[in-house]
Scaffold this active site. Structure first.
Site, short mmCIF file in Angstrom:
data_model
loop_
_atom_site.label_atom_id
_atom_site.label_comp_id
_atom_site.label_asym_id
_atom_site.label_seq_id
_atom_site.Cartn_x
_atom_site.Cartn_y
_atom_site.Cartn_z
N GLU A 126 19.08 -15.81 -9.11
CA GLU A 126 18.60 -14.45 -9.34
C GLU A 126 18.05 -14.31 -10.77
OE1 GLU A 126 17.60 -12.05 -7.84
OE2 GLU A 126 17.71 -10.33 -9.18
N LYS A 132 14.28 -13.16 -11.71
CA LYS A 132 14.04 -11.98 -12.57
C LYS A 132 13.12 -12.35 -13.72
CE LYS A 132 15.06 -9.58 -10.90
NZ LYS A 132 15.30 -8.85 -9.71
N LYS A 162 6.57 -3.42 -4.65
CA LYS A 162 7.99 -3.06 -4.55
C LYS A 162 8.49 -3.15 -3.12
CE LYS A 162 11.91 -1.44 -6.05
NZ LYS A 162 12.76 -2.40 -6.78
N GLU A 183 9.40 -13.29 -12.43
CA GLU A 183 8.57 -12.25 -11.83
C GLU A 183 8.02 -11.26 -12.85
OE1 GLU A 183 10.19 -9.46 -8.93
OE2 GLU A 183 12.16 -9.53 -9.86
N HIS A 232 19.52 -35.66 -9.57
CA HIS A 232 18.83 -36.09 -8.35
C HIS A 232 17.34 -35.75 -8.40
CE1 HIS A 232 22.68 -37.19 -6.67
NE2 HIS A 232 23.14 -36.05 -7.18
N ASN A 284 -1.50 1.60 5.82
CA ASN A 284 -0.56 0.64 5.23
C ASN A 284 -0.12 -0.28 6.37
OD1 ASN A 284 1.55 -0.74 4.09
ND2 ASN A 284 2.86 1.05 3.77
N GLY A 285 -0.25 -1.58 6.18
CA GLY A 285 0.16 -2.52 7.22
C GLY A 285 -0.93 -3.55 7.46
N CYS A 310 0.82 -1.21 0.00
CA CYS A 310 0.00 0.00 0.00
C CYS A 310 0.86 1.27 0.00
CB CYS A 310 -0.87 0.02 1.24
SG CYS A 310 -1.88 -1.45 1.39
N ARG A 330 4.97 0.71 -6.01
CA ARG A 330 4.96 -0.14 -4.83
C ARG A 330 4.04 -1.34 -5.01
NH1 ARG A 330 6.70 2.61 -0.14
NH2 ARG A 330 5.32 1.39 1.16
N TRP A 342 -2.87 -2.62 -1.77
CA TRP A 342 -2.43 -3.95 -2.23
C TRP A 342 -3.15 -4.93 -1.32
CZ3 TRP A 342 0.35 -8.22 -0.40
CH2 TRP A 342 0.91 -9.05 -1.38
O1 M6R Z 1 13.48 -3.87 -0.46
P1 M6R Z 1 14.11 -5.22 -0.31
O2 M6R Z 1 15.43 -5.32 -0.97
O3 M6R Z 1 14.17 -5.66 1.13
O4 M6R Z 1 13.13 -6.21 -1.07
C1 M6R Z 1 13.37 -7.58 -1.06
C2 M6R Z 1 12.53 -8.27 -2.10
O5 M6R Z 1 11.17 -8.03 -1.87
C3 M6R Z 1 12.87 -7.83 -3.52
O6 M6R Z 1 14.21 -7.99 -3.80
C4 M6R Z 1 12.03 -8.63 -4.53
O7 M6R Z 1 12.43 -9.96 -4.54
C5 M6R Z 1 12.15 -8.04 -5.93
N1 M6R Z 1 10.86 -7.99 -6.55
C6 M6R Z 1 12.99 -8.81 -6.85
O8 M6R Z 1 13.12 -8.22 -8.10
#
Ligand code: M6R
Length: 610
Positions: free
Chosen positions: A483, A487, A605, A490, A506, A100-101, A2, A27, A76
């Protein structure tokens, strides 16, 4: 997650709230709304979906809505599906509130409020908080007391922005475990979840501490502690300018941010080299203190955790100190074994990730020394850690983290070099040479990787229709594979997994069928031949293989369907240009598939709830 914005001042708040909400879009959200003082009351407009739906409603229902004070919210969904009714603001005739929360004891509170005669229209925990404040407002007639009494009962995390009908022009705000700033300008004052929401108007702000209650008026901000004493706040100035938070001619924030990687590396590393040697600039973390750590734990989420994996490899290889890497949401509930001999490194771009913040607090409670690596200045993690090393990547707006990852791994290299030097595992000469690589060769290699953009698009185009895609690697290449897979999935929604190449036999190899794409990352010289054997195994089962390797990799072209040569750096630094290339491949795949690159579905975000 949010986003909150609020404005009170000399201008019409409505366009400012809408603009602020748009700046918070990154966000992640699925509905939005605003509440403004008008006609002696508070007008609320909210809608499921995009912010433009709120704009259209304002146009069609109010012709022109004018107000000098209001609050806005991007939601959100957590409690209740995305819908007009569940959108914020919530409240009563007396007040409207954005949140937010997560209110954790909402079931119990709802029961009590129903007994007190309240009814509820939404499924949200937020409506319950709003009605609790209403109940206390009715009994006290005082907004401060109403908020204070309610905070005593609310459990969980919250940042709240509240308008009371009887106090036009004033925004009341408070927070616990969710971010909220109060920004100030000559033409009015703001509340916001983060700086980019207000950067167009001001870069001056106050950080609201846990439990503080702020009253924001057009020409005055007063912050109280819970005892109603005025708190003297330090005015902070963000060194981000509005250009940094805009696309600047690029189609998406993600591609802009990938292109900013070379500069971000230099900005983050250069100030931390003195006379050719690493200088963390943290007097409290002396060489003796660094030498005292017997173990290192790295805790983070998502991409930041993957940066931690690279950090582990670098620290173990250079400094020979054992390192554990944990996902924050697991770490905080596993009863971790920590004491004063442990260094806990917390990595977070936003500095507000709920699980990561909780892991930091737990580590401190258990007596470990905490060092945060954070991008957002003044964020909760940055403020609460024993020491903080900032990554100076500038604002990262795209949900998919790219430049933040690059600078996180650079800081981890810097730390690894420093630890190695302190523990006499490398000489000063070695340290100087490593830092030269980091400061000079690494940005150059990232720059060269960016020039491979067309080639990356070609690979994306070739494999974009895949249903499943696997990344494999060994050693640091496995860290990269994890990673790269995150990427891709997502932002393109292609199912993807990363495997240590030696693990294929395995179990995973049963998933390889005719035409399954496998991206094999082969930058580790010592493990190259082993990788080729694993590649042959998947080839024999019909996989289409793309090898990502250094120039001169022997036999790559014979075994692979595509070979992609990445710019070369010494050993452990290869993740820098390799990830740039893999980020570009993920980016182009997402674009070619018509996905919402910067705001992928269901993602936020800044993950401020656990
Ligand atoms: O703000 P942060 O680095 O703590 O966020 C961690 C993850 O939420 C963030 O890296 C998330 O995995 C990204 N969407 C990856 O691209």
């Amino acid at each position: 997650m949010c986003g909150i914005i609020g404005y009170t001042g000399n201008d019409n708040s409505v366009p400012k709230l809408i603009e602020g909400l748009k700046a918070l879009e990154y966000r992640g959200y699925d509905s939005a709304g605003v509440a403004v003082f008008s006609d002696g009351g508070i007008t609320v407009v909210k809608a499921k979906g995009r912010i433009s739906n709120v704009e259209s409603k304002i146009k069609s229902e109010y012709d022109s809505l004018f107000s000098l004070c209001g609050i806005g919210h991007t939601r959100w969904a957590t409690h209740g599906e995305p819908s007009d009714i569940n959108s914020h603001p919530h409240g009563t005739q007396n007040l409207r509130l954005v949140h937010n929360g997560i209110i954790e004891n909402y079931i119990q509170l709802k029961k009590e409020l129903i007994e007190a005669g309240y009814t509820f229209e939404s499924e949200t925990d937020t409506e319950i908080a709003s009605k609790l404040i209403d109940l206390n407002y009715i009994s006290t007639g005082d907004p401060f007391l109403a908020i204070k009494l309610s905070l005593e009962k609310l459990q969980g995390s919250y940042a709240l922005g509240i308008l009371f009908k009887d106090f036009p022009g004033k925004i009341f705000a408070t927070r616990k475990d969710s971010p909220l700033i109060v920004a100030v300008s000559e033409n009015g004052n703001y509340i916001a979840s983060d700086i980019p929401a207000v950067l167009k108007y001001t870069n001056k702000y106050y950080q609201l501490e846990q439990g503080e209650i702020a009253v924001i008026e057009k020409d005055k901000v007063t912050v109280y502690d819970i005892g109603h004493n005025i708190v003297e706040k330090k005015l902070l100035v963000a060194d981000w300018d509005i250009d940094a938070a805009e696309k600047g001619g690029y189609d998406h924030f993600m591609i802009k941010e990938i292109n900013e990687e070379p500069a971000a590396i230099v900005k983050t590393i250069r100030p931390r080299i003195e006379n050719g040697l690493p200088c963390l600039g943290l007097p409290e973390l002396s060489d003796d203190k660094l030498r005292s750590f017997k173990r290192i734990n790295i805790v983070a989420c998502g991409t930041a955790m993957h940066a931690g994996l690279i950090g582990r490899t670098a620290i173990e290889r250079l400094a020979r100190i054992p390192v554990n890497v944990d996902i924050a949401s697991e770490f905080r509930y596993k009863n971790p074994i920590l004491d004063k001999d442990d260094l806990v490194i917390i990595i977070s771009q936003s500095g507000e990730t709920a699980d990561t913040l909780a892991a930091l607090r737990l580590s401190k409670e258990l007596g470990a020394y905490t060092l945060a690596i954070v991008n957002v200045a003044g964020s909760s993690i940055a403020r609460e850690a024993d020491s903080t090393l900032y990554t100076w990547a500038g604002p990262e707006i795209a949900v998919a983290s790219t430049k933040a990852y690059t600078v996180q791994i650079c800081v981890m290299y810097l730390l690894a070099i420093k630890l190695a030097l302190c523990n006499n595992k490398i000489t000063e000469e070695n340290a100087k040479e490593s830092l030269r690589v980091l400061l000079e060769q690494a940005p150059e290699a990232a720059e060269m990787a960016l020039k491979l953009n067309d080639e990356c698009r070609r690979i994306s185009d070739k494999y974009k229709s895949a249903h499943d895609l696997f990344f494999i690697g060994r050693g640091i290449d496995y860290d990269i594979a994890l990673e790269a897979s995150l990427k891709l999935k997502e932002i393109s929604y292609i199912h993807s997994e990363a495997y240590a190449a030696g693990e294929l036999k395995h179990g995973t190899i049963s998933l390889i069928t005719d035409g399954t794409p496998v991206i094999a990352i082969c930058t580790e010289d010592a493990l190259y031949d082993k990788m080729i054997s694993n590649i042959k195994e998947v080839k024999a089962r019909g996989a289409k293989v793309v090898i990502i390797c250094k120039k001169g990799a022997v036999g790559a072209e014979e075994v692979a369907d595509d070979v992609f040569y990445v710019p070369e750096l010494p050993g452990i630094y290869m993740p820098i240009p390799t990830m740039t290339v893999l980020q570009l491949i993920a980016y182009h795949t997402s674009v070619l598939l018509g996905c919402d690159v910067d705001k992928p579905r269901n993602l936020a975000k800044s993950v401020t709830v656990e």
